[in-house]
Design an enzyme around this catalytic site. Structure first.
Site, short mmCIF file in Angstrom:
data_model
loop_
_atom_site.label_atom_id
_atom_site.label_comp_id
_atom_site.label_asym_id
_atom_site.label_seq_id
_atom_site.Cartn_x
_atom_site.Cartn_y
_atom_site.Cartn_z
N HIS A 193 37.47 8.25 -11.81
CA HIS A 193 36.25 8.59 -12.57
C HIS A 193 36.55 9.72 -13.55
CE1 HIS A 193 35.51 12.23 -10.08
NE2 HIS A 193 35.73 11.48 -9.01
N HIS A 206 30.35 5.88 -4.28
CA HIS A 206 28.89 6.01 -4.18
C HIS A 206 28.42 5.70 -2.76
CE1 HIS A 206 28.54 5.30 -8.80
NE2 HIS A 206 28.90 6.52 -8.49
N GLU A 223 32.88 19.73 -7.04
CA GLU A 223 32.00 19.64 -8.22
C GLU A 223 31.13 20.88 -8.35
OE1 GLU A 223 29.09 16.43 -8.00
OE2 GLU A 223 28.82 16.52 -10.18
N HIS A 282 22.62 12.68 -14.54
CA HIS A 282 23.49 12.32 -15.67
C HIS A 282 22.61 12.47 -16.90
CE1 HIS A 282 26.48 9.76 -13.07
NE2 HIS A 282 26.35 11.00 -12.66
N ASP A 294 0.80 -1.25 0.00
CA ASP A 294 0.00 0.00 0.00
C ASP A 294 0.82 1.28 0.00
OD1 ASP A 294 -2.23 -1.55 0.06
OD2 ASP A 294 -2.57 -1.34 2.22
N TYR A 335 41.14 10.22 -4.25
CA TYR A 335 40.68 9.30 -3.21
C TYR A 335 41.84 8.39 -2.84
CZ TYR A 335 36.71 11.08 -5.76
OH TYR A 335 35.85 11.92 -6.41
N HIS A 390 29.76 15.28 -16.54
CA HIS A 390 28.67 14.70 -17.33
C HIS A 390 27.70 15.81 -17.66
CE1 HIS A 390 26.43 14.90 -13.50
NE2 HIS A 390 27.51 14.40 -12.93
N ASP A 406 23.89 19.54 -8.94
CA ASP A 406 24.79 18.44 -8.57
C ASP A 406 26.09 19.07 -8.07
OD1 ASP A 406 26.24 16.11 -8.34
OD2 ASP A 406 26.31 15.68 -10.49
N ARG A 427 36.44 15.53 -3.47
CA ARG A 427 35.91 15.85 -4.79
C ARG A 427 35.36 17.27 -4.71
NH1 ARG A 427 33.17 11.75 -5.55
NH2 ARG A 427 31.06 12.30 -4.91
N GLU A 442 34.01 17.98 -12.06
CA GLU A 442 34.12 17.36 -10.75
C GLU A 442 35.33 16.44 -10.57
OE1 GLU A 442 31.17 14.18 -10.12
OE2 GLU A 442 30.15 14.89 -11.92
N ASP A 454 28.27 15.16 -1.54
CA ASP A 454 27.80 15.30 -2.92
C ASP A 454 26.29 15.31 -2.83
OD1 ASP A 454 27.10 15.06 -5.58
OD2 ASP A 454 28.58 13.51 -6.04
N1 GLY Z 1 26.11 13.02 -7.89
C1 GLY Z 1 26.35 12.21 -9.00
C2 GLY Z 1 27.55 12.66 -9.74
O1 GLY Z 1 28.29 13.50 -9.28
O2 GLY Z 1 27.77 12.26 -10.85
MN MN Z 2 28.14 14.85 -10.98
MN MN Z 3 27.71 14.85 -7.73
#
Ligand code: GLY
Ligand code: MN
Ligand code: MN
Length: 440
Positions: free
Chosen positions: A347, A240, A410, A358, A37, A391, A351, A268, A408, A387, A257
């Site tokens: 990474h 993540h 960003e 994304h 529900d 690490y 993006h 973001d 990071r 970004e 983040d």
């Molecule tokens: N928060 C997702 C990224 O930075 O791509």
């Molecule tokens: Mn991002």
């Molecule tokens: Mn991000």
């Protein structure tokens, strides 16, 4: 509700023009049960919303191209009984008026009406493979038409991926979208500053996460744009990380983040700051390196450059820094060639950003058999994130004073005709600004 009719109508007209002939079928997202529900909060499908501005579940839009173009909405009926439980529904007539469709029908009529609309069309545009349920439903419609060939009815002979056309449109933000994204970015930037003032040693990560939710909702954002990452100390090295349930230790960094969604559009932002308000020498070394890489990357965001130029600039700075700080050995070219830098930076540098965090849009162009795909050029009104990060997990080849530092930084960046515009500058970023905000 105030809906920008001109904007959404223009998008449909543009898509219809690029189809030139045929029919497009676009459904919104399904409602998903969380448990008995109780649903997950409903989030419309981005393609459907982009073309309609309509936020109700159980909706489909059909666009017809050619000599008699039109756009047709299928939505839930008005239902006073259900509205007592779940709230307002437009119903077909009011939805057609309010959202500027040529025709609108009950969603219950879809199977019947769609066969008339599909019959004898040459081309079908549809997001094949996006949903097994919808693939089966559309296939059944096509088969129903094929079964009528002896009465002279034909099914579309060609099926195209609708997303290829809409992705290209979504990549270039309109003034309306840019304004919304600025507001989304502002809310998130303020939330980051607020978190810097709020965070203290011995607090829990989730207490800081709650500050973001508070600030997002209080400023009218409908949701976080993605699961917030609130990662103290070593947790920042889990890219993540989302548990957000550890204690914040004196002397550790906190990587956050987090961004919000405002009328469908994401911000973001990542900021990293010391829990106790003062960077240690080792933290400052790595932080300054990542920040220098980010500045170098942002400096490449302009229409003279291709998509990958910011990433290449960030890598160039980071690799030199890794060598200087004795994290990597050898020449810059060798570290780039071997990929040894990936131990600390695994990474990419950004993006596209928009309705999806994304966002839609190809990164390489053109796609043809004759020419190898190239990174596409940046163009005015594209929106992207920048970004870079670093690490450092404990390892034999790493000086111990760098262990468990995860950073990071960003920002959300709009490509303009003369350079770029960083939408998220309000979130404190330099060492001095962060320490200053945290003192206040
Ligand atoms: N928060 C997702 C990224 O930075 O791509
Ligand atoms: Mn991002
Ligand atoms: Mn991000």
């Amino acid at each position: 509700m105030n809906i920008n009719l001109t904007e959404f109508k223009a998008r449909r007209q543009k898509l219809i023009a690029s189809m030139s002939e045929g029919i497009a079928i676009i459904h919104t997202a399904p409602e998903v049960f969380r448990n008995r529900d109780s649903h997950y909060p409903f989030r419309f499908d981005s393609y459907f919303y982009y073309l309609t501005g309509f936020k109700e579940p159980e909706s489909v839009v059909i666009l017809i191209a050619g000599s008699a173009p039109k756009s047709i909405l299928f939505c839930r009926d008005k239902d006073i009984e259900r509205e007592i439980w779940d709230g307002f529904r437009y119903g077909a007539d009011a939805a057609r008026e309010t959202f500027g469709f040529d025709e609108a029908y009950s969603i219950n009529e879809l199977d019947t009406v769609v066969l008339k609309l599909l019959a004898n069309q040459a081309k079908l545009y549809f997001s094949l493979g996006e949903s097994a349920t919808w693939d089966a439903r559309v296939t059944a419609w096509l088969n129903a038409l094929r079964a009528q060939t002896r009465s002279g009815v034909s099914a579309p002979a060609e099926v195209y991926d609708l997303r290829q056309l809409v992705d290209e449109m979504r990549l270039y933000k309109s003034p309306y979208e840019i304004d919304l994204m600025r507001r989304s970015a502002n809310i998130a930037a303020n939330a980051h500053n607020r978190a810097m003032q709020f965070a203290k040693p011995n607090m829990m990560e989730y207490e800081v996460e709650a500050e973001f939710l508070h600030e997002f909702y209080r400023k009218g954002a409908q949701a976080p744009a993605y699961t917030s990452i609130v990662a103290g100390g070593a947790n920042a090295c889990t890219l993540h990380y989302s548990a957000n349930n550890a204690k914040l230790n004196d002397g550790d960094l906190l990587l956050i983040d987090a961004g919000c969604e405002l009328d469908g559009y994401a911000s973001d932002i990542t900021r990293t700051f010391p829990v106790n308000g003062k960077f240690s020498a080792a933290q400052k070394d790595i932080y300054t390196l990542v920040l220098t890489a980010q500045h170098a990357a942002i400096a490449q965001v302009n229409i003279a450059n291709h998509w990958n130029a910011p990433h290449e600039a960030a890598l160039d700075v980071l690799i030199q820094g890794f060598i200087d700080l004795k994290l990597c050995k050898g020449s810059k070219d060798a570290v780039l060639e071997t990929g040894d830098y990936r131990q600390f930076y695994m990474h990419r540098t950004g993006h596209w950003l928009g309705l999806d965090v994304h966002d839609a849009g190809e990164y390489k162009a053109p796609k043809s058999n004759d020419t190898p795909a190239q990174w596409r050029m940046l163009e005015a009104n594209m929106m992207l994130t920048v970004e870079p990060g670093c690490y450092i997990r404990p390892a034999d080849n790493v000086p111990e004073h760098f262990w468990n530092i995860g950073i990071r930084i960003e920002d959300d960046v709009l490509v303009t005709s003369h350079g770029c515009d960083v939408l998220t500058l309000k979130a404190a970023k330099s060492v001095a600004d962060i320490e200053d905000v945290m003192q206040r």
